[in-house]
Design an enzyme around this catalytic site. Structure first.
Site: not given
Length: 146
Positions: A55, A57, A59, A75-76, A120
Site C-alpha cells: 500500500y 506508493g 494504489g 492512509h489510503d 497525513d
C-alpha cells in the site's frame, strides 16, 4: 546591443522550456513528505517509504504485509473518506507544525484542510512508530498483494 546579451536570452528561454516539462508535485505531497521527515528515524529518507509493501506508493491491494504497510493502508482509506466529502486530498494544502517529532494541524476542525492534515499526520506518526523491514521495499505485488 552587446553580443553577450544575445546569448543570455536563448539560455533563459531554454531553461524555462526545460522547467516546464518537469511535472509539478502537489503542495499536499510536499507537506506529507515534510511530515514524514519529522517523524522517521534520521537514517531513513521519505523516499524509502514509496513502493513499500502493498500500500505504500501508488494504489494498493491485498493484505498489508506489516505494521508500516498498514499505516499506508489506513492512509489510503482516509484519503478515500476525504474524497467522499468532496475534498481532494491530493491537492489540498494545510497548515501544520513539526516540533520534536510531534505534528500539529492548525486548520479549522471539520474543514477539508484539517481532514487531510489529520490523515497525513496519522500516517506520518504511524511511520515513525513502525519498523522498516528492508525486504518489503519493492516487493513483487502480483505475488504478495492479491
Amino acid at each position: 546591443m552587446n553580443p553577450a546579451h544575445l546569448l543570455v536570452l536563448p539560455a533563459v528561454c531554454v531553461s524555462f522550456l526545460g522547467a516546464s516539462i518537469i511535472p509539478p508535485q502537489s503542495l499536499n505531497l510536499i507537506q506529507f513528505k515534510d511530515m514524514i521527515r519529522c517523524t522517521i528515524p534520521c537514517e531513513r529518507t521519505w523516499g524509502e517509504y514509496a513502493d513499500y509493501g502493498c500500500y505504500c506508493g501508488k494504489g494498493g491491494s491485498g493484505r498489508p504485509v506489516d505494521a508500516l504497510d498498514r499505516c499506508c493502508y489506513v492512509h489510503d482509506n482516509c484519503y478515500g473518506e476525504a474524497q467522499k466529502r468532496n475534498c481532494n486530498p491530493y491537492m489540498k494544502s494545510y497548515s501544520f507544525k513539526c516540533a520534536k517529532r510531534t505534528l500539529f494541524c492548525y486548520d479549522a476542525p471539520g474543514s477539508c484542510a484539517r481532514f487531510v492534515c489529520d490523515c497525513d499526520r496519522t500516517a506520518a506518526l504511524c511511520f515513525g512508530d513502525s519498523e522498516y523491514i528492508g525486504r518489503h521495499k519493492n516487493i513483487d505485488t502480483k505475488r504478495h498483494c492479491q
